[in-house]
Design an enzyme around this catalytic site. Sequence first.
Site: not given
Length: 358
Positions: A190-192, A246, A269, A306
């Site tokens: 799933k592309a961002h 997130s 993650e 992160c």
Amino acid sequence: MPTHNTYALSGKQFIGGQRIASGNAELISLRADNNQPTGYRFHQASIAEVDAAAQAAARAFSAYCQTSAEQRADFLAAIADELDALGEEFFAFATQETALPLPRLIGERARTSGQMRLFAELLRSGRVHGARIDCALPERTPLPRPDLRQYRVAIGPVAVFGASNFPLAFSTAGGDTAAALAAGCPVVFKAHSGHMITAELTAQAIERAVQKQQMPAGVFNMVFGSSIGADLVQHPAIQAVGFTGSLQGGRALFDLAMQRPQPIPVFAEMSSINPVVVLPQALAQRGAHLAKELVASFTLGCGQFCTKPGLIIGQRSAAFSQLIADLQTQVNACPPQTMLNAGTRDHYLSGLQRWDQH
């Protein structure tokens, strides 16, 4: 056997601004520096298209999981070669969509192709199988032990969700994709929405490697859209999920995976606070230097890593008050930076508002 999967690049016919008949919502690629359209458009995948992508991955699984470790290693190495061949046009688009500087993107591409080659080496070493043989102990008392043998096998199609802050290393051809393909698992990616052109061009590089290495059609698929994650995770063909992002998003996907008739593993993650404890002796010895290092760390990449320090803890004292003052001075002296996208900026601003009201 056909090597091209018609579901592999769902945004392909839209790149370049071309329109074809579609009832799906239009997705606009935006520049990170001013939030203006880049001129390239994609379309939200429908439930039927998500199903088609997952079914294509399921069909590919039976053949792909039977490929030899050497064949998969050659495939990953071919992907790495295609990534390294991405040139100026690719980086121009990636810079527009993310505002990341060219040296950072070049370094991240090297990391991405390096990950592919690292998994290829692991496959060639044979260690990926995790083979174990426990010979029979027929004379053991009180109960004899039978001959036990185990090795790792592919689990099935994996849904991978790309991260916003690493458009290459944790995205389309990132570590989760590399790990799944190395294990013999087809990927539905799933592309961002923050870097759709970058994702598209990377997916095309993977597809070129698919064809060159004559891998099964459907071994890699990509879909676009913000509301399809739940459909993808709940699809019965998907057998595992890889996610970087997130805590809220990862937890939602985990809950969906656990609520399936057949629960599946979610390898996530997610966000972290990364507290740093500053002890009195350290303050006394190098307080000013600590302030400089902390500011450099949590402003690196506009604070979008992160691993950045998110909470600084110390004993109330004059030295700790001085550290706070030094942090304020140095932060105010930092030049402004452009964030990855408007969504990241909005989250940051809303976070500041919440702290102001605390």
